[in-house]
Design an enzyme around this catalytic site. Structure first.
Site, mmCIF file in Angstrom:
data_model
loop_
_atom_site.group_PDB
_atom_site.id
_atom_site.type_symbol
_atom_site.label_atom_id
_atom_site.label_comp_id
_atom_site.label_asym_id
_atom_site.label_seq_id
_atom_site.Cartn_x
_atom_site.Cartn_y
_atom_site.Cartn_z
ATOM 1 N N GLU A 155 0.793 -1.242 0.000
ATOM 2 C CA GLU A 155 0.000 0.000 0.000
ATOM 3 C C GLU A 155 0.821 1.286 0.000
ATOM 4 O O GLU A 155 0.606 2.165 0.824
ATOM 5 C CB GLU A 155 -0.962 -0.015 1.191
ATOM 6 C CG GLU A 155 -1.875 -1.229 1.181
ATOM 7 C CD GLU A 155 -2.713 -1.381 2.452
ATOM 8 O OE1 GLU A 155 -2.710 -0.474 3.295
ATOM 9 O OE2 GLU A 155 -3.383 -2.418 2.581
ATOM 10 N N GLU A 259 -6.251 -10.729 -1.241
ATOM 11 C CA GLU A 259 -7.046 -10.512 -0.023
ATOM 12 C C GLU A 259 -8.528 -10.437 -0.380
ATOM 13 O O GLU A 259 -9.231 -9.506 0.002
ATOM 14 C CB GLU A 259 -6.604 -9.215 0.676
ATOM 15 C CG GLU A 259 -5.137 -9.202 1.032
ATOM 16 C CD GLU A 259 -4.687 -7.945 1.768
ATOM 17 O OE1 GLU A 259 -5.543 -7.192 2.277
ATOM 18 O OE2 GLU A 259 -3.477 -7.717 1.844
HETATM 19 O O1 G3I Z 1 -3.337 -7.985 18.754
HETATM 20 C C1 G3I Z 1 -4.250 -7.071 19.406
HETATM 21 C C2 G3I Z 1 -4.732 -7.681 20.661
HETATM 22 O O2 G3I Z 1 -3.650 -7.814 21.555
HETATM 23 C C3 G3I Z 1 -5.830 -6.781 21.272
HETATM 24 O O3 G3I Z 1 -6.385 -7.417 22.372
HETATM 25 C C4 G3I Z 1 -6.939 -6.511 20.249
HETATM 26 C C5 G3I Z 1 -7.982 -5.535 20.778
HETATM 27 O O4 G3I Z 1 -8.642 -4.874 19.734
HETATM 28 O O5 G3I Z 1 -6.367 -5.964 19.105
HETATM 29 C C6 G3I Z 1 -5.436 -6.844 18.502
HETATM 30 O O6 G3I Z 1 -4.936 -6.322 17.324
HETATM 31 C C7 G3I Z 1 -5.812 -6.227 16.243
HETATM 32 C C8 G3I Z 1 -5.318 -7.174 15.137
HETATM 33 O O7 G3I Z 1 -6.067 -6.978 13.983
HETATM 34 C C9 G3I Z 1 -5.418 -8.644 15.530
HETATM 35 O O8 G3I Z 1 -6.746 -9.000 15.780
HETATM 36 C C10 G3I Z 1 -5.793 -4.797 15.769
HETATM 37 O O9 G3I Z 1 -6.396 -3.968 16.744
HETATM 38 C C11 G3I Z 1 -6.514 -4.658 14.459
HETATM 39 O O10 G3I Z 1 -6.305 -3.347 13.950
HETATM 40 C C12 G3I Z 1 -5.940 -5.652 13.478
HETATM 41 O O11 G3I Z 1 -6.640 -5.516 12.276
HETATM 42 C C13 G3I Z 1 -6.034 -6.109 11.136
HETATM 43 C C14 G3I Z 1 -5.666 -5.002 10.132
HETATM 44 O O12 G3I Z 1 -5.170 -5.599 8.940
HETATM 45 C C15 G3I Z 1 -4.598 -4.094 10.669
HETATM 46 O O13 G3I Z 1 -3.397 -4.810 10.844
HETATM 47 C C16 G3I Z 1 -7.023 -7.065 10.524
HETATM 48 O O14 G3I Z 1 -7.223 -8.161 11.416
HETATM 49 C C17 G3I Z 1 -6.490 -7.579 9.194
HETATM 50 O O15 G3I Z 1 -7.501 -8.320 8.538
HETATM 51 C C18 G3I Z 1 -6.115 -6.402 8.310
HETATM 52 O O16 G3I Z 1 -5.543 -6.901 7.111
HETATM 53 C C19 G3I Z 1 -5.166 -5.899 6.152
HETATM 54 C C20 G3I Z 1 -3.968 -6.418 5.396
HETATM 55 O O17 G3I Z 1 -2.937 -6.754 6.300
HETATM 56 C C21 G3I Z 1 -3.489 -5.397 4.367
HETATM 57 N N1 G3I Z 1 -4.560 -4.995 3.484
HETATM 58 C C22 G3I Z 1 -5.772 -4.552 4.120
HETATM 59 C C23 G3I Z 1 -6.275 -5.598 5.112
HETATM 60 C C24 G3I Z 1 -7.548 -5.164 5.756
HETATM 61 O O18 G3I Z 1 -7.332 -4.028 6.545
#
Ligand code: G3I
Length: 372
Positions: A155, A259
């Site tokens: 991105e 994705e």
């Molecule tokens: O790991 C913490 C955990 O310790 C905590 O308790 C919890 C509370 O909300 O949050 C956890 O982290 C979250 C993580 O996912 C794991 O569940 C983050 O807040 C959350 O922001 C994160 O979201 C991910 C997002 O990327 C940001 O990294 C999504 O699951 C994931 O599907 C999404 O994937 C991205 C691709 O990597 C790149 N392209 C877009 C796609 C969708 O956003």
């Protein structure tokens, strides 16, 4: 002896043993492209036999939804945490699945320390380049031989084709992308290297990505494929989407759908994307299917997926992988984006792990003469 073998073969042919058709996506797409899913760690370690069988039977490729991102792998400078990524590789090896590494350099989910010194001041270009190099070397070398290819940069281009003004861009300049590809190649010359982005149906993004492919190639960098994330909605223009696929292929790379998910929910502002910083307030009227998806909507989603797979099958010579961003609807990030707490239905399996209607159709399509 020969006669009995002949008779046995005749009986088997009669009962359909030789002409048996594939029934799962993994079997059906075996000679077309890899078919993958993103896994979260809960799924990787789950002892639910039905879930494990579903993952193994339906997918030939896996990718970590979160645990190979920089903030997880290197939460503090020099402190690496490979545990969950290793478990994903263990599972994939047990299942005979290909692993994609996601992702080395991304403005989002990059640990804060990456960009600041011990006094909280922004680091110099030299320091950030060195940190990028250390991170990429350590991670890529750790997974050498286990990960087939990496989303090296994620991105980095805006919808209008300009570079995203991320901290990597601001501190290093646009050549941070080239450097990342160079470091990844040095760390594992065998690994495939990909550039991955969302909103690939937009003409501006398409042109920016093509400029990037050309620039990387002109500088002698390895780039194997462009990853089209494909977080799509009913209003995604499929003609533009296919045009991007063709344009990337013509620029000399393979393409991957990295994705895939289809949101059936209304978008608060009418546009689709995956910018994780986007968030809107919950309103009942934009969460219309809390108690189930009406048949007509499910049919609309099936039809849309069938159109997508028609595109994918027509491009199977240059399309090397199609990966869904999750296993079942209940686990999808779309339930929390861009509005928290909604009920979406974006994936190939429903909340009860049942395949959606379109799965049977695409399995049949993959085996039909039309796409040979
Ligand atoms: O790991 C913490 C955990 O310790 C905590 O308790 C919890 C509370 O909300 O949050 C956890 O982290 C979250 C993580 O996912 C794991 O569940 C983050 O807040 C959350 O922001 C994160 O979201 C991910 C997002 O990327 C940001 O990294 C999504 O699951 C994931 O599907 C999404 O994937 C991205 C691709 O990597 C790149 N392209 C877009 C796609 C969708 O956003």
């Amino acid at each position: 002896m020969k006669r009995s073998v002949f008779l046995l073969a005749a009986v088997m042919a009669t009962i359909g043993v030789f002409s048996q058709k594939a029934t799962t996506m993994r079997e059906a797409f075996a000679d077309k492209f890899l078919i993958g899913t993103a896994l979260n760690t809960r799924q990787v370690v789950s002892r639910d036999k039905a879930l494990q069988a579903l993952i193994k039977d339906n997918f030939s490729a896996v990718v970590a939804e979160n645990c190979m991102k920089a903030e997880v792998l290197q939460p503090q400078e020099g402190v690496f945490n490979f545990k969950d990524g290793d478990r994903l590789c263990d599972l994939a090896e047990k299942n005979g699945q290909v692993v994609t590494g996601h992702c080395l350099i991304w403005h989002s989910q990059a640990p804060r320390w990456f960009f600041t010194d011990k006094d909280g001041k922004t680091v110099s270009r030299e320091v950030l380049v060195q940190r990028m190099k250390d991170h990429i070397y350590k991670v890529v070398r750790h997974y050498k031989g286990r990960v087939k290819g990496w989303d090296v940069v994620n991105e980095a281009i805006e919808g209008n084709g300009d570079f995203r003004k991320s901290r990597f861009y601001k501190i290093i300049g646009p050549d941070f992308i080239r450097l990342a590809f160079q470091f990844a190649h040095e760390a594992d010359p065998e690994a495939e290297l990909y550039y991955n982005d969302y909103g690939m149906d937009s003409p501006g993004k398409r042109e920016g990505v093509v400029r990037l492919i050309k620039d990387l190639k002109a500088h002698g960098c390895r780039i194997d494929a462009v990853g089209m994330q494909s977080h799509v909605g009913f209003n995604t223009p499929l003609d533009e989407y296919e045009k991007s696929m063709d344009t990337f292929i013509a620029a000399g790379v393979k393409v991957m759908v990295t994705e895939l998910d289809l949101s059936v929910l209304p978008w608060p502002k009418g546009n689709y994307g995956a910018a994780v910083e986007t968030n809107f307030e919950y309103q009942k009227k934009i969460d219309p299917y809390k108690d189930g998806l009406p048949k007509a909507k499910a049919k609309e989603a099936d039809d849309f997926y069938i159109k997508l797979f028609d595109i994918y099958l027509r491009h199977s010579k240059d399309l090397t992988r199609v990966t869904f961003w999750g296993v079942t609807d209940g686990d999808s990030w779309k339930n929390g984006f861009p509005v928290r707490g909604r009920t979406d239905y974006p994936l190939a399996f429903d909340r009860k792990m049942k395949p959606k209607g379109f799965v049977k159709t695409i399995v049949e399509m993959a085996q039909s003469d039309k796409y040979n």
